[in-house]
Scaffold this active site. Structure first.
Site, PDB file in Angstrom:
ATOM      1  N   LYS A 178      33.408  24.043 -78.065  1.00 47.58           N
ATOM      2  CA  LYS A 178      34.499  23.480 -77.257  1.00 47.58           C
ATOM      3  C   LYS A 178      34.924  22.205 -77.976  1.00 47.58           C
ATOM      4  CE  LYS A 178      35.463  21.374 -72.763  1.00 47.58           C
ATOM      5  NZ  LYS A 178      34.972  21.147 -71.397  1.00 47.58           N
ATOM      6  N   TRP A 179      36.067  22.248 -78.628  1.00 48.80           N
ATOM      7  CA  TRP A 179      36.531  21.161 -79.514  1.00 48.80           C
ATOM      8  C   TRP A 179      37.463  20.268 -78.698  1.00 48.80           C
ATOM      9  CZ3 TRP A 179      36.477  21.477 -85.303  1.00 48.80           C
ATOM     10  CH2 TRP A 179      37.130  20.418 -85.900  1.00 48.80           C
ATOM     11  N   ASP A 180      36.953  19.089 -78.353  1.00 41.90           N
ATOM     12  CA  ASP A 180      37.694  18.211 -77.455  1.00 41.90           C
ATOM     13  C   ASP A 180      38.420  17.111 -78.240  1.00 41.90           C
ATOM     14  OD1 ASP A 180      38.607  17.261 -75.013  1.00 41.90           O
ATOM     15  OD2 ASP A 180      36.647  17.395 -74.064  1.00 41.90           O
TER      16      ASP A 180
ATOM     17  N   ASP B 204      42.022  19.412 -67.022  1.00 41.97           N
ATOM     18  CA  ASP B 204      40.768  18.944 -66.417  1.00 41.97           C
ATOM     19  C   ASP B 204      40.812  19.097 -64.904  1.00 41.97           C
ATOM     20  OD1 ASP B 204      39.488  18.321 -68.739  1.00 41.97           O
ATOM     21  OD2 ASP B 204      39.889  16.168 -68.662  1.00 41.97           O
TER      22      ASP B 204
HETATM   23  C1  GLA Z   1      37.180  16.130 -71.435  1.00 43.60           C
HETATM   24  C2  GLA Z   1      37.186  17.610 -71.159  1.00 43.60           C
HETATM   25  C3  GLA Z   1      36.180  17.922 -70.088  1.00 43.60           C
HETATM   26  C4  GLA Z   1      34.813  17.471 -70.541  1.00 43.60           C
HETATM   27  C5  GLA Z   1      34.841  15.999 -70.896  1.00 43.60           C
HETATM   28  C6  GLA Z   1      33.552  15.566 -71.527  1.00 43.60           C
HETATM   29  O1  GLA Z   1      37.664  15.417 -70.366  1.00 43.60           O
HETATM   30  O2  GLA Z   1      38.467  18.055 -70.844  1.00 43.60           O
HETATM   31  O3  GLA Z   1      36.170  19.302 -69.787  1.00 43.60           O
HETATM   32  O4  GLA Z   1      34.417  18.235 -71.643  1.00 43.60           O
HETATM   33  O5  GLA Z   1      35.885  15.692 -71.804  1.00 43.60           O
HETATM   34  O6  GLA Z   1      33.553  14.222 -71.857  1.00 43.60           O
END
Ligand code: GLA
Length: 763
Positions: free
Chosen positions: A500-502, A572
């Protein structure tokens, strides 16, 4: 930098019709083949191939699916748009293109003639595709057709400035199945001196004058993405854009234009487009004073400059465009098909998304081996297929104040590394995924202490933090090497199936002090190119790894990143009622096959709204299902409900993720209801989800009239959850379900129901 091979015009060689060319090196042979071919056939467009050129009229015609696209070289040498819309008869022909007269003494023809690609020069007032300042101060750029080649589904055209050695190589690639065109351009500097590109777009799409165009686009903010806007178009300019360094939550690089509001999802003319670029971008939609419409898209010209040195080329992003005669619903179904079959890394046959569990909303940063293993056991018991550990596992990451940049397991939380947890997850029959945010750094990290110069910054100015983090300047070769290195090691050392690349903030103070001042603004291009190259290289070295693009939710969703990522996190905001409109807007531009949708806890942290577990599931089951709830708090009944619904989801997920989506009732504008239907490509299965906000005055739930079924086939009705009105037949024809419909018995607040129709045979 793209390297471009030059092509020559076959027309110059005197061949009446050109159909197929090769590079100029084997030109003699190709010319012969082309002339013989066309000598033997009628002088019309009635050829089988998708792209044709008529040398007499100097007209290009592209036909595919239900779409024709026509443009010509006019007497001046401009590329002039002639037609884009419903497919025309093969024998239909167009007169040669002639530039339009100007308007009074105020507009030269360049402002009235619809151009496929136009430089800023010669008196242009609309958004140019390309604007250049030359070292001598000259800023006039007038591009004319030089030559072209056709190679199967791809047309390449070379343009050149009227006096300087500036070349633009246009490319049109047509998708046979959907008629979607991919347009792109490469700018090449053969002037022998550097010049500065100040605006660079990939393409302009043109529509004829009309006063009944309606424009749709997407707007939002963090936690509230995918708001679908619709407005009547008037002369003037609407700019969709991001100046933030990445795609952004605020606008998404997608648009759709309807002519005449049919008031119906599935009827009417719609033109749509999407830009494949994950850096700062712009789509300028202009209704000209003549009421013609032009749409120009590419790099955002704000704070932009790119010094193209002598001998260099610059590749501009892909800009996709399509046409549907089946309304906005048909347009989104074409885009869905195209994304699945031509964009995604696993195209043309992406695997369905596995059912995923993610503990972020349950545990936050509070992750450790024992806690994650306990959650993994619970997740496996309800049929989850992929277990993802989110933020908090690395460096000194106990809060969002520290640790970003230090991509090794925290020794207190994972004393033996990630292996014991990954082994446990595998033993439970799931694969393992991990959260990373590689482009960011906390000032409180080993990485920042060692390399404070690696972040975007203007020397001597504040470095503004957002969520206590700074943006690493990925345009720098050393930063690119570091990020690739740590991720490559992580994937080599551990059996990881998914990242999951944030990307949790936007840029501020986007300085790049290590390069010459006039090259600093290239950061907007080079950062994004390096991001793509890292993703590309990681995928090549670890072909089994899948990647999700997340940016604090839906801040980096576009057709550029989707070439390298298998799914995206739309928002989110996981409140299920909000999700209905989020998912609604999202699916106008992107397939449900990439739309991750989690079931989380109630009441939702976003709105403090309470909903049943079933309601939450039936909302998320309209996309790619995930579960993000705190399973430690679930009752045995919750587990039983979830297990049953996960099993049902697996029966319909191919249809939901890869089928055709029909919007039966919109959730927008305070609607009391919403409903979607997905139909499998072979029309053997349909699944419908119906949601009720609040019953009022005891009115019944609106009858649902299904769409997209095989009218003559027989379908068996099965209620997945909820109740249908007494008397609903067990089996009936497609015609019955589409015209007599289904009456559901839904009452109360935040209620949901779902049913399937399975083909049992032909009538
Ligand atoms: C972002 C993502 C969330 C979670 C947080 C972790 O807000 O969208 O889903 O992974 O970071 O810090």
């Amino acid at each position: 930098m793209a390297s471009v091979s030059s092509v020559r015009s076959l027309r110059e060689a005197g061949c009446g019709r050109t159909r197929q060319t090769r590079r100029w090196t084997d030109r003699g042979l190709t010319l012969l083949v082309s002339c013989i071919l066309f000598g033997a056939t009628a002088m019309s467009f009635a050829q089988a191939s998708a792209i044709r050129y008529d040398a007499q009229s100097r007209i290009f015609r592209i036909d595919a699916a239900d779409m024709s696209y026509v443009f010509g070289v006019n007497e001046t040498g401009d590329l002039q748009s002639l037609y884009w819309g419903r497919k025309l008869a093969p024998g239909d022909s167009f007169p040669a293109a002639h530039s339009e007269p100007g308007w009074g003494s105020f507009d030269l023809p360049v402002n009235t003639t619809p151009h496929e690609y136009v430089g800023w020069g010669g008196g242009l007032y609309y958004a140019p595709d390309l604007k250049i300042t030359f070292p001598d101060g000259n800023r006039d750029l007038v591009l004319h057709y030089v030559s072209h080649s056709i190679d199967g589904d791809t047309l390449r055209i070379e343009m050149k400035d009227i006096s300087r050695e500036v070349y633009v190589h246009l490319e049109y690639k047509v998708d046979e199945a959907t008629g979607i065109l991919r347009r792109s351009a490469v700018v090449e500097n053969k002037t022998g001196q550097p010049f500065t590109i100040e605006e660079a777009s990939s393409a302009t799409w043109n529509l004829p004058a009309a006063s009944d165009y309606e424009l749709r686009y997407l707007t939002g903010r963090w936690g509230g993405e995918w708001g679908l806007q619709k407005e009547a178009m008037h002369p003037g300019r609407t700019v969709l854009e991001s100046r933030r360094g990445s795609t952004g939550h605020q606008n998404n690089p997608w648009f759709a234009i309807e002519r005449g509001d049919s008031g119906d999802q599935d009827h009417g003319n719609v033109w749509f487009g999407a830009l494949g670029w994950s850096g700062s971008w712009q789509i300028a939609i202009e209704q000209m004073q003549s009421r013609q419409v032009r749409v120009t898209g590419g790099f955002n010209p704000f704070d932009f400059a790119y010094v193209l040195k002598a001998g260099e080329s610059l590749q501009l992003p892909d800009f996709y465009g399509g046409y549907s005669a089946d309304g906005i619903g048909g347009a989104s179904r074409l885009l869905d098909r195209f994304e699945l079959s031509a964009i995604l890394p696993e195209a043309p046959q992406p695997r369905p998304r596995p059912v995923l569990y993610n503990s972020w909303e349950a545990t936050g940063f509070n992750v450790d081996e024992a806690g994650q293993e306990a959650l993994a056991e619970k997740a496996a018991s309800i049929g989850v297929e992929r277990f993802v550990m989110d933020d908090g596992w690395f460096g000194e990451r106990d809060t969002d104040h520290a640790g970003l940049g230090d991509w090794w397991p925290n020794p207190q939380k994972f004393p033996h590394g990630l292996k014991p947890l990954i082994d446990k997850v595998h033993s439970l029959g799931m694969d393992f995924g991990l959260w990373v945010e590689p482009e960011m750094v906390n000032p409180d990290s080993k990485l920042y202490r060692e390399h404070p110069d690696w972040v975007l910054n203007f020397p001597g100015r504040p470095r503004s933090e957002l969520r206590n983090q700074l943006v690493l300047n990925l345009a720098r070769p050393d930063v690119r090497a570091y990020i690739f290195g740590v991720l490559d090691k992580l994937l080599t050392d551990n059996d990881i199936a998914f990242l999951k690349w944030d990307y949790n903030r936007n840029w501020s103070e986007p300085g790049w002090p290590a390069v010459a001042p006039d090259e600093e603004k290239e950061v907007y291009v080079k950062y994004t190119e390096n991001l793509y190259s890292i993703l590309r290289e990681l995928r090549a070295r670890h072909p089994k790894v899948e990647i999700e693009s997340c940016s604090g939710g839906g801040g980096r969703v576009d057709l550029g990143i989707l070439r390298y990522t298998d799914e995206v996190w739309p928002s989110d905001n996981t409140d299920p009622f909000d999700r209905l409109s989020i998912q609604n807007g999202f699916t106008y531009a992107y397939t449900p096959g990439v739309m991750m949708a989690w079931v989380t806890d109630s009441p939702s942290w976003m709105n403090d709204r309470s909903t049943s577990l079933t309601y939450r599931f039936l909302v998320s089951m309209q996309g790619s299902l995930g579960i993000g709830a705190n399973l430690n708090k679930w009752t045995p009944e919750d587990f039983a409900t979830a297990k049953a619904l996960v099993a049902q989801y697996k029966e319909v997920r191919e249809t939901v993720q890869h089928g055709s989506l029909y919007r039966l009732i919109s959730p927008l504008h305070g609607s009391e209801y919403s409903a979607t239907e997905s139909v499998s490509i072979n029309k053997d299965q349909a699944v419908a989800f119906a949601l009720l906000h609040s019953s009022q005055m005891s009115y019944p739930y609106p009858r649902l009239y299904l769409r997209g079924l095989d009218a003559g086939a027989t379908y068996r009705f099965h209620m997945m959850d909820g109740q249908a009105a007494a008397g609903t037949p067990e089996t009936a024809s497609g015609d019955y379900w589409m015209n007599a419909g289904v009456q559901l018995d839904l009452r109360g607040d935040f209620q949901a129901a779902a049913f399937t129709l399975e083909r049992t045979g032909a009538q």
